[in-house]
Design an enzyme around this catalytic site. Structure first.
Site, PDB file in Angstrom:
ATOM      1  N   GLY A   9       0.841  -1.192   0.000  1.00 58.37           N
ATOM      2  CA  GLY A   9       0.000   0.000   0.000  1.00 58.37           C
ATOM      3  C   GLY A   9       0.869   1.231   0.000  1.00 58.37           C
ATOM      4  N   ASP A  12       1.529   5.079   5.489  1.00 65.31           N
ATOM      5  CA  ASP A  12       0.383   5.395   6.368  1.00 65.31           C
ATOM      6  C   ASP A  12      -0.831   4.514   6.133  1.00 65.31           C
ATOM      7  OD1 ASP A  12       1.815   7.434   7.486  1.00 65.31           O
ATOM      8  OD2 ASP A  12       0.841   9.022   6.314  1.00 65.31           O
ATOM      9  N   GLY A  14      -1.096   1.478   7.271  1.00 63.58           N
ATOM     10  CA  GLY A  14      -1.220   0.544   8.382  1.00 63.58           C
ATOM     11  C   GLY A  14      -0.435  -0.745   8.223  1.00 63.58           C
ATOM     12  N   SER A  16       2.795  -1.553   9.000  1.00 65.44           N
ATOM     13  CA  SER A  16       3.581  -1.968  10.162  1.00 65.44           C
ATOM     14  C   SER A  16       2.666  -2.354  11.322  1.00 65.44           C
ATOM     15  CB  SER A  16       4.548  -0.855  10.580  1.00 65.44           C
ATOM     16  OG  SER A  16       5.456  -0.602   9.519  1.00 65.44           O
ATOM     17  N   ASP A  86       9.428  -6.379   7.217  1.00 60.88           N
ATOM     18  CA  ASP A  86       8.794  -5.061   7.104  1.00 60.88           C
ATOM     19  C   ASP A  86       9.713  -4.137   6.298  1.00 60.88           C
ATOM     20  OD1 ASP A  86       6.620  -3.366   7.573  1.00 60.88           O
ATOM     21  OD2 ASP A  86       7.597  -2.419   9.297  1.00 60.88           O
ATOM     22  N   GLU A  87       9.146  -3.062   5.783  1.00 57.89           N
ATOM     23  CA  GLU A  87       9.901  -2.132   4.924  1.00 57.89           C
ATOM     24  C   GLU A  87      10.550  -2.904   3.779  1.00 57.89           C
ATOM     25  OE1 GLU A  87       9.386   0.939   5.521  1.00 57.89           O
ATOM     26  OE2 GLU A  87       8.985   1.111   7.671  1.00 57.89           O
ATOM     27  N   ALA A  88       9.804  -3.864   3.241  1.00 58.07           N
ATOM     28  CA  ALA A  88      10.358  -4.772   2.227  1.00 58.07           C
ATOM     29  C   ALA A  88      10.700  -4.052   0.929  1.00 58.07           C
ATOM     30  CB  ALA A  88       9.367  -5.909   1.955  1.00 58.07           C
ATOM     31  N   GLN A  89      10.166  -2.844   0.729  1.00 55.58           N
ATOM     32  CA  GLN A  89      10.536  -2.089  -0.478  1.00 55.58           C
ATOM     33  C   GLN A  89      12.022  -1.761  -0.495  1.00 55.58           C
ATOM     34  OE1 GLN A  89       8.688  -0.837   1.993  1.00 55.58           O
ATOM     35  NE2 GLN A  89       9.550   1.116   2.635  1.00 55.58           N
TER      36      GLN A  89
END
Ligand SMILES: [Zn+2]
Length: 216
Positions: A9, A12, A14, A16, A86-89
């Protein structure tokens, strides 16, 4: 059957918070997760959400082999029942391939969370690889809103509240309100294309004569 799932997405939306919720639900069932992150806003080795929750995580360094990390961890007799990234980008495409191998060869579920596109509305390489490899892509429905109230689908980078469209793909920042601080803001596509942030819109409303001539 284990799965590689990509929850994606805008900022912001959601992601995480959902990552922390998945971690909470599984640890409440006695399962142990391996949690990876990179460049979290709370600092190295943390997974945090904007709602203030935080947990420890493994900070992924450049060139780290995530598959080897899991194999090493398990071969020391330590547990990992599932994986969160997380923050996989911010992961390299080959690190996404390693996560797919964790699913296939170690039979662990991998839940990856990331922003799909950068501030220029281009796919992050890590997110592109996830779209290519994931068993499932879930677009998160906790919708972020543009300042105009429309659904925010795009990420803007701002310098002092003014949107910029050039610069390095990865600059970690946050909205702090300071004048030339790099920040990020979610916008609808219309306002991303017009480069109209909340601050720009406010300034334009105060000085209507400087509004750009625009139709529609
Ligand atoms: Zn808008």
């Amino acid at each position: 059957m284990s799965e590689l799932v990509f929850f994606c997405g805008t900022m912001d939306c959601g992601k995480s918070t959902l990552a922390l919720q998945i971690e909470h639900n599984r640890s409440a069932r006695g399962l142990v997760g391996m949690i990876f992150t990179r460049n979290d806003r709370a600092g190295q080795g943390k997974l945090s959400s904007r709602l203030g929750l935080v947990t420890d995580a493994v900070e992924v360094e450049d060139g780290a082999d995530l598959y080897a990390h899991l194999v090493d961890h398990l071969s020391q007799g330590r547990r990992a029942d599932y994986v969160i990234a997380d923050e996989a980008q911010f992961l390299a495409p080959e690190q996404i391939d390693q996560l797919a191998r964790v699913v296939d060869d170690l039979d662990l579920d991998v839940y990856a969370f990331g922003i799909t596109t950068d501030f220029r509305s281009k796919l992050f390489p890590g997110s592109q690889r996830l779209v290519e490899l994931a068993d499932r892509v879930e677009v998160l429905q906790v919708e972020a809103l543009c300042w105009c109230g429309a659904r925010a689908t795009h990420n803007a980078r701002t310098v002092g509240g003014v949107m910029v469209v050039e610069g390095a793909q990865v600059v970690v920042g946050d909205v702090t309100g300071s004048t030339d601080e790099i920040g990020y803001e979610v916008l609808c596509r219309r306002h991303h294309r017009r480069r109209m942030t909340a601050a720009t819109a406010r300034a334009a409303a105060l000085a209507p004569d400087v509004l750009p001539v625009s139709s529609g």
